[in-house]
Write a protein that holds these residues in place. Structure first.
Motif, mmCIF file in Angstrom:
data_model
loop_
_atom_site.group_PDB
_atom_site.id
_atom_site.type_symbol
_atom_site.label_atom_id
_atom_site.label_comp_id
_atom_site.label_asym_id
_atom_site.label_seq_id
_atom_site.Cartn_x
_atom_site.Cartn_y
_atom_site.Cartn_z
ATOM 1 N N GLU A 151 0.808 -1.218 0.000
ATOM 2 C CA GLU A 151 0.000 0.000 0.000
ATOM 3 C C GLU A 151 0.847 1.277 0.000
ATOM 4 O OE1 GLU A 151 -3.132 0.124 -0.530
ATOM 5 O OE2 GLU A 151 -3.441 -2.046 -0.470
ATOM 6 N N GLY A 152 2.159 1.127 -0.055
ATOM 7 C CA GLY A 152 3.036 2.294 -0.148
ATOM 8 C C GLY A 152 3.323 2.994 1.158
ATOM 9 N N CYS A 153 3.170 2.279 2.283
ATOM 10 C CA CYS A 153 3.440 2.866 3.590
ATOM 11 C C CYS A 153 4.942 2.884 3.872
ATOM 12 C CB CYS A 153 2.734 2.069 4.692
ATOM 13 S SG CYS A 153 0.947 1.987 4.536
ATOM 14 N N LYS A 154 5.317 3.634 4.892
ATOM 15 C CA LYS A 154 6.694 3.629 5.376
ATOM 16 C C LYS A 154 6.707 3.231 6.841
ATOM 17 C CE LYS A 154 9.820 6.360 3.825
ATOM 18 N NZ LYS A 154 10.705 7.526 3.514
ATOM 19 N N ALA A 155 7.799 2.613 7.255
ATOM 20 C CA ALA A 155 7.939 2.119 8.619
ATOM 21 C C ALA A 155 8.915 2.983 9.408
ATOM 22 C CB ALA A 155 8.414 0.670 8.609
ATOM 23 N N VAL A 156 8.866 2.810 10.724
ATOM 24 C CA VAL A 156 9.823 3.428 11.628
ATOM 25 C C VAL A 156 10.232 2.349 12.627
ATOM 26 C CG1 VAL A 156 7.992 4.276 13.171
ATOM 27 C CG2 VAL A 156 10.236 5.373 13.205
ATOM 28 N N ILE A 157 11.502 2.335 13.000
ATOM 29 C CA ILE A 157 11.972 1.390 14.000
ATOM 30 C C ILE A 157 11.680 1.954 15.378
ATOM 31 C CG2 ILE A 157 13.966 0.199 14.985
ATOM 32 C CD1 ILE A 157 13.282 -0.843 12.253
ATOM 33 N N GLY A 158 10.995 1.160 16.218
ATOM 34 C CA GLY A 158 10.720 1.567 17.591
ATOM 35 C C GLY A 158 11.294 0.542 18.551
ATOM 36 N N VAL A 159 12.232 0.970 19.390
ATOM 37 C CA VAL A 159 12.855 0.030 20.321
ATOM 38 C C VAL A 159 11.855 -0.402 21.388
ATOM 39 C CG1 VAL A 159 14.731 -0.305 21.985
ATOM 40 C CG2 VAL A 159 15.121 1.055 19.918
ATOM 41 N N ASP A 160 10.933 0.483 21.771
ATOM 42 C CA ASP A 160 9.995 0.197 22.857
ATOM 43 C C ASP A 160 10.795 -0.232 24.078
ATOM 44 O OD1 ASP A 160 7.690 -0.191 24.297
ATOM 45 O OD2 ASP A 160 6.858 -1.750 23.003
ATOM 46 N N ALA A 161 11.763 0.605 24.433
ATOM 47 C CA ALA A 161 12.740 0.252 25.465
ATOM 48 C C ALA A 161 12.105 0.243 26.848
ATOM 49 C CB ALA A 161 13.906 1.241 25.431
ATOM 50 N N HIS A 162 12.195 -0.901 27.509
ATOM 51 C CA HIS A 162 11.753 -1.046 28.889
ATOM 52 C C HIS A 162 12.937 -1.290 29.824
ATOM 53 C CE1 HIS A 162 7.781 -1.376 27.072
ATOM 54 N NE2 HIS A 162 7.244 -1.342 28.268
ATOM 55 N N GLN A 163 14.124 -1.351 29.257
ATOM 56 C CA GLN A 163 15.354 -1.411 30.027
ATOM 57 C C GLN A 163 16.456 -0.790 29.166
ATOM 58 O OE1 GLN A 163 15.729 -5.550 30.889
ATOM 59 N NE2 GLN A 163 16.463 -6.098 28.841
ATOM 60 N N PRO A 164 17.419 -0.116 29.795
ATOM 61 C CA PRO A 164 18.430 0.624 29.033
ATOM 62 C C PRO A 164 19.190 -0.227 28.026
ATOM 63 C CG PRO A 164 18.493 1.264 31.342
ATOM 64 C CD PRO A 164 17.561 0.088 31.256
ATOM 65 N N GLU A 165 19.456 -1.475 28.369
ATOM 66 C CA GLU A 165 20.276 -2.329 27.506
ATOM 67 C C GLU A 165 19.694 -2.489 26.108
ATOM 68 O OE1 GLU A 165 19.220 -3.092 30.531
ATOM 69 O OE2 GLU A 165 21.065 -3.087 31.728
ATOM 70 N N ALA A 166 18.397 -2.308 25.974
ATOM 71 C CA ALA A 166 17.771 -2.456 24.659
ATOM 72 C C ALA A 166 18.308 -1.439 23.658
ATOM 73 C CB ALA A 166 16.250 -2.318 24.788
ATOM 74 N N LEU A 167 18.756 -0.301 24.169
ATOM 75 C CA LEU A 167 19.257 0.751 23.285
ATOM 76 C C LEU A 167 20.705 0.518 22.863
ATOM 77 C CD1 LEU A 167 17.620 3.680 25.237
ATOM 78 C CD2 LEU A 167 17.035 3.000 22.904
ATOM 79 N N GLU A 168 21.343 -0.479 23.430
ATOM 80 C CA GLU A 168 22.708 -0.836 23.047
ATOM 81 C C GLU A 168 22.754 -2.082 22.169
ATOM 82 O OE1 GLU A 168 25.842 -0.327 26.161
ATOM 83 O OE2 GLU A 168 24.093 -0.283 27.500
ATOM 84 N N ASP A 169 21.611 -2.688 21.929
ATOM 85 C CA ASP A 169 21.558 -3.964 21.219
ATOM 86 C C ASP A 169 21.533 -3.722 19.704
ATOM 87 O OD1 ASP A 169 21.087 -6.498 20.227
ATOM 88 O OD2 ASP A 169 19.632 -7.028 21.771
ATOM 89 N N ASP A 170 22.716 -3.611 19.120
ATOM 90 C CA ASP A 170 22.791 -3.312 17.690
ATOM 91 C C ASP A 170 22.287 -4.479 16.845
ATOM 92 O OD1 ASP A 170 23.750 -1.512 15.500
ATOM 93 O OD2 ASP A 170 24.972 -3.272 15.051
ATOM 94 N N ILE A 171 22.490 -5.706 17.313
ATOM 95 C CA ILE A 171 21.999 -6.866 16.559
ATOM 96 C C ILE A 171 20.480 -6.813 16.440
ATOM 97 C CG2 ILE A 171 21.768 -9.380 16.577
ATOM 98 C CD1 ILE A 171 24.543 -9.526 17.833
ATOM 99 N N LEU A 172 19.812 -6.481 17.539
ATOM 100 C CA LEU A 172 18.352 -6.361 17.515
ATOM 101 C C LEU A 172 17.920 -5.277 16.538
ATOM 102 C CD1 LEU A 172 15.565 -7.115 18.610
ATOM 103 C CD2 LEU A 172 15.946 -5.486 20.478
ATOM 104 N N TYR A 173 18.603 -4.130 16.577
ATOM 105 C CA TYR A 173 18.258 -3.039 15.661
ATOM 106 C C TYR A 173 18.439 -3.476 14.205
ATOM 107 C CZ TYR A 173 17.876 1.736 13.908
ATOM 108 O OH TYR A 173 17.456 2.863 13.248
ATOM 109 N N GLN A 174 19.538 -4.136 13.939
ATOM 110 C CA GLN A 174 19.786 -4.604 12.571
ATOM 111 C C GLN A 174 18.757 -5.656 12.152
ATOM 112 O OE1 GLN A 174 21.853 -3.157 10.523
ATOM 113 N NE2 GLN A 174 22.611 -1.807 12.157
#
Length: 256
Positions: free
Chosen positions: A210-233
């Protein structure tokens, strides 16, 4: 530019870590922008005390804490302050009136419930009910059309176990509405790491068609989630697998 507008605090009663710990983790993780969007306090008419969001009386400290950190970290990372909120057409005006007393920069729509929290079924529960899925779709479409939200968090929240045909028929209008309103659809990394029903490949394939665009959302509930580059990738790989483009920048004010 790596950014995340979906970050929680301990005030929601199910997240861990201080705001400073989230900021330090985000800097180590290469983020240039971090938006805090804890579950919004809500002025329940019957005085209900929620077990999954901050209390009304905690709101002042939420802003005081983050405004102080915003000044302290201004040369290291860009900070924004918002909330994750459900859209309730009948009661949303009460929430907006309450938030008018605070410097809230943005809202993201996270439609966990279809009506008042303690009077409604959880929208993400496992079900083969087309009526439940349709009620969810109708509510998030209304939220997108309201113009109040920066983007739609975990748009594929329902764990629908009915037919593929029914899922497409009911959820494709959600994607069409996102495209029409210019709303981004979040690929939710918490759902990914928690092996939840979302992010849902079928939904994002529909959204891509349908031509939409996405955004990555960490939905961080603990700080370590923001350091997880594998998860982001992995989030980016999921987007490529579904054929949907991921927005590489997002500014406050992009919603109406």
């Amino acid at each position: 530019m790596r950014f995340n507008y979906h970050t929680h605090t301990t005030r929601c009663q199910h997240a861990k870590g201080t705001e400073r710990e989230y900021l330090e983790a985000a800097i180590r993780g290469g983020y240039k922008i971090l938006g805090f969007s804890d579950h919004t306090p809500y002025p329940f008419l019957d005085g209900h005390r929620s077990g999954m969001r901050m209390a009304l009386e905690e709101t002042k400290n939420y802003f005081e804490t983050l405004l102080s950190l915003k000044e302290e970290y201004k040369d290291r990372i860009e900070i924004h302050i918002g909330f994750e909120a459900e859209y309730d057409p009948e009661g949303f005006h009460r929430l907006k009136a309450f938030l008018d007393d605070y410097p809230c920069e943005y809202l993201i729509e996270g439609q966990h419930f279809l009506d008042v929290e303690h009077e409604s079924n959880y929208a993400g529960r496992t079900s083969d009910s087309e009526d439940l899925l349709r009620a969810y779709a109708d509510r998030v479409m209304a939220g997108m059309e309201s113009g109040h939200f920066l983007y739609l968090a975990h748009p594929d929240l329902p764990d629908f176990r009915g037919s593929d045909e029914a899922y497409d028929r009911i959820m494709r209008p959600v994607a069409k509405t996102a495209r029409k309103t210019g709303q981004l659809l979040e690929i939710n990394l918490l759902g990914m790491v928690g092996h939840r029903a979302y992010p849902h490949e079928a939904f994002f394939r529909i959204a891509a068609e349908e031509g939409c665009k996405a955004v990555i959302g960490v939905d961080a509930h603990q700080p370590e989630a923001l350091e997880d580059d594998i998860l982001y990738q992995n989030g980016l790989k999921f987007a490529r697998k579904c054929g949907i483009a991921v927005e590489d920048s997002l500014a406050i004010g992009d919603n109406k």
